[in-house]
Design a protein around this motif. Structure first.
Motif, PDB file in Angstrom:
ATOM      1  N   PHE A   1      -2.891 -11.300   1.805  1.00  0.00           N
ATOM      2  CA  PHE A   1      -3.711 -10.107   1.625  1.00  0.00           C
ATOM      3  C   PHE A   1      -3.296  -8.983   2.576  1.00  0.00           C
ATOM      4  O   PHE A   1      -3.650  -7.829   2.365  1.00  0.00           O
TER       5      PHE A   1
ATOM      6  N   TYR B   1     -10.378 -10.771  -4.814  1.00  0.00           N
ATOM      7  CA  TYR B   1     -10.887 -11.921  -4.074  1.00  0.00           C
ATOM      8  C   TYR B   1     -11.891 -12.662  -4.959  1.00  0.00           C
ATOM      9  O   TYR B   1     -12.935 -12.114  -5.293  1.00  0.00           O
TER      10      TYR B   1
ATOM     11  N   ILE C   1      -2.939  -8.095  -5.771  1.00  0.00           N
ATOM     12  CA  ILE C   1      -2.723  -8.935  -4.591  1.00  0.00           C
ATOM     13  C   ILE C   1      -3.924  -9.870  -4.518  1.00  0.00           C
ATOM     14  O   ILE C   1      -5.047  -9.437  -4.249  1.00  0.00           O
ATOM     15  N   ASP C   2      -3.700 -11.155  -4.783  1.00  0.00           N
ATOM     16  CA  ASP C   2      -4.811 -12.096  -4.896  1.00  0.00           C
ATOM     17  C   ASP C   2      -4.756 -13.244  -3.892  1.00  0.00           C
ATOM     18  O   ASP C   2      -5.496 -14.215  -4.010  1.00  0.00           O
TER      19      ASP C   2
ATOM     20  N   HIS D   1      -6.645  -5.316  -4.545  1.00  0.00           N
ATOM     21  CA  HIS D   1      -6.860  -6.650  -3.994  1.00  0.00           C
ATOM     22  C   HIS D   1      -7.944  -7.331  -4.824  1.00  0.00           C
ATOM     23  O   HIS D   1      -8.958  -6.716  -5.155  1.00  0.00           O
TER      24      HIS D   1
ATOM     25  N   ASP E   1       1.736  -5.572   1.430  1.00  0.00           N
ATOM     26  CA  ASP E   1       1.528  -4.447   0.525  1.00  0.00           C
ATOM     27  C   ASP E   1       2.829  -4.114  -0.180  1.00  0.00           C
ATOM     28  O   ASP E   1       3.892  -4.665   0.136  1.00  0.00           O
TER      29      ASP E   1
ATOM     30  N   ARG F   1      -6.756   0.222  -0.010  1.00  0.00           N
ATOM     31  CA  ARG F   1      -6.617  -0.344  -1.346  1.00  0.00           C
ATOM     32  C   ARG F   1      -7.986  -0.726  -1.909  1.00  0.00           C
ATOM     33  O   ARG F   1      -8.864  -1.194  -1.185  1.00  0.00           O
TER      34      ARG F   1
ATOM     35  N   LYS G   1     -10.674  -2.926  -3.419  1.00  0.00           N
ATOM     36  CA  LYS G   1     -10.864  -4.371  -3.261  1.00  0.00           C
ATOM     37  C   LYS G   1     -11.963  -4.857  -4.204  1.00  0.00           C
ATOM     38  O   LYS G   1     -13.091  -4.381  -4.150  1.00  0.00           O
TER      39      LYS G   1
END
Length: 473
Positions: free
Chosen positions: A275, A301, A259-260, A299, A278, A235, A237
């Motif tokens: 994280f 971050y 996705i955080d 993702h 999925d 994924r 990132k």
């Protein structure tokens, strides 16, 4: 496909050449020593050599530049990491004109934030107006208050020096801490404490940006990257040091799942293990040995926190120890659901100050930074750094060490001022040397520098050349 914006983009490689001018640097390189045997045959040799920046299209026409950059990024890539700083939220001149018509503001540099603070203090650039007070009537705030208060003269004097906002905040914060340790709770200390809170609110306010796809390039950037990458890749990132929510808003507009690290139930709370989850196509899970992943998932971050993250103290009804007692002081990080009037102590943001390195090792920042470190170690990884000044030593050192240890890691740095420049009316005047904040790269070995590409470009112009055509060939 036509390479849009190619005339605004240049790419460089760092090379070293023997130089006898007396101004050269000492460069370490690994070479074969003909007089040595066995393991010593490969030895580290120090040479007096001078670094040079060579345009990658020096022997090609400009149309090839885009394909050179794209191939460097995508060829053989299995894991892609994006690291962004303030430069991804700052608007170019063209974007500012569009933004002005729509009433949208862009991100600010640290120097621009400092000017906002000076505005609040009634200090003109380079001289003291004599007002010597934090006048909230003059502050850049939408909400104006009537009261004002004076700051200690020695603090006010800092704003007439060449110190940046991070240095000033560090000094004021340490001033408060020292006086607290000495139990010296004077009126001046309280005013400094109040000043710190006001600056934090100002930073949060100035980083509250509204996304518009015609102004910002975040959505187009994500869509172009995802369109090129295969489902076999990991994924995408995104690691960002920015507080704003432009990537989240852009992903929502582009129908990209983020996705955080936060739960999908209310209240949304942070948990590092999220994280590892999925999204898969459920109908195929039972039929296929290997599930089909949902497209368009990234993702995100946020290494320095976010304007919509808050600390929350909640009763934990669950038995969280063998004794079965209830922890009434458990601190959680939640997302959204709080208004702008929340106390600054509840903001989950690492503010510009020397203490930011220490904060990196607290929850939730330690988990996020650990993920960044882990990604840098993966095989066939490409790290694209956009608009990041490398002012955070721990992040810079992590990247430098990864370049030395991970032989399949490629590094792409995108910045409008790759070359050493003189700022003039917001524009860069180029020299022939690498800008000071990128010179740490010159300490890499020559074979390590072969995996580094420097792209002189704004974020917007960089997005324009990311068509991805023939990038994987």
């Amino acid at each position: 496909m036509e390479c849009q914006g190619k005339e605004k983009v240049q790419a460089y490689k760092i090379v070293f050449k023997d130089d006898n001018t007396g101004n050269e640097n000492t460069v370490k390189s690994q070479e074969e020593n003909p007089n040595a045997e066995g393991k010593d045959k490969q030895s580290i040799v120090e040479k007096k050599r001078k670094p040079f920046l060579v345009p990658v299209d020096k022997e090609n026409n400009t149309d090839d530049l885009c394909s050179i950059i794209r191939k460097f990024i995508f060829k053989g890539e299995e894991n892609m990491i994006i690291l962004t700083g303030a430069g991804s939220s700052i608007l170019s001149k063209e974007q500012k004109l569009e933004a002005k018509e729509k009433g949208i503001k862009g991100g600010k540099t640290m120097s621009e934030l400092l000017e906002c603070v000076k505005c609040c203090l009634g200090i003109e650039k380079g001289k003291d107006t004599g007002e010597q007070q934090l006048n909230k009537e003059r502050c850049c705030s939408k909400k104006k208050e009537k009261n004002s208060y004076r700051l200690p003269q020695q603090i006010m004097d800092l704003f007439n020096t060449d110190k940046n906002l991070e240095e000033i905040l560090s000094i004021v914060t340490n001033y408060v801490k020292v006086n607290e340790q000495l139990s010296s709770a004077t009126d001046e200390v309280e005013k400094c404490r109040k000043f710190i809170k006001e600056v934090k609110k100002l930073i949060k306010r100035e980083c509250t940006l509204k996304y518009d796809k015609d102004v910002f390039k975040h959505g187009e950037f994500l869509s172009k990257i995802l369109s090129v990458r295969s489902q076999k890749n990991e994924r995408l990132k995104i690691f960002t040091a920015n507080y704003d929510t432009l990537f989240e808003q852009a992903a929502s507009k582009e129908k990209i799942i983020v996705i955080d690290g936060f739960s999908y139930t209310e209240p949304r709370s942070f948990e590092d293990s999220f994280f590892d989850y999925d999204f898969v196509v459920r109908d195929n899970v039972r039929k296929l040995a290997e599930p089909v992943l949902v497209d368009s998932v990234i993702h995100l971050y946020k290494l320095h926190g976010s304007i919509d993250w808050f600390y929350s103290r909640e009763d934990d009804e669950a038995n969280n120890s063998k004794g079965g007692h209830k922890d009434t002081n458990r601190i959680r990080v939640t997302k959204g659901g709080r208004n702008s009037n929340a106390d600054t102590d509840d903001f989950v943001m690492i503010y510009p100050a020397t203490a930011k390195f220490e904060q990196t090792f607290t929850h939730p920042f330690f988990e996020l930074y650990s993920r960044f470190m882990a990604e840098l170690k993966k095989k066939n990884t490409v790290l694209i750094v956009i608009g990041f000044s490398f002012g955070d030593e721990h992040i810079k050192n992590a990247i430098y060490n990864a370049m030395k240890q991970n032989r399949s890691l490629k590094l792409v740095i995108v910045d409008p001022c790759i070359l050493d420049t003189k700022q003039k009316e917001g524009e860069c005047e180029n020299s022939n040397e690498l800008a000071s904040n990128f010179r740490f790269l010159e300490n890499l070995y020559e074979h390590e520098l072969s995996r580094v590409l420097l792209v002189q470009s704004t974020f917007a112009d960089f997005v324009n050349i990311l068509h991805g055509e023939d990038s994987s060939t």
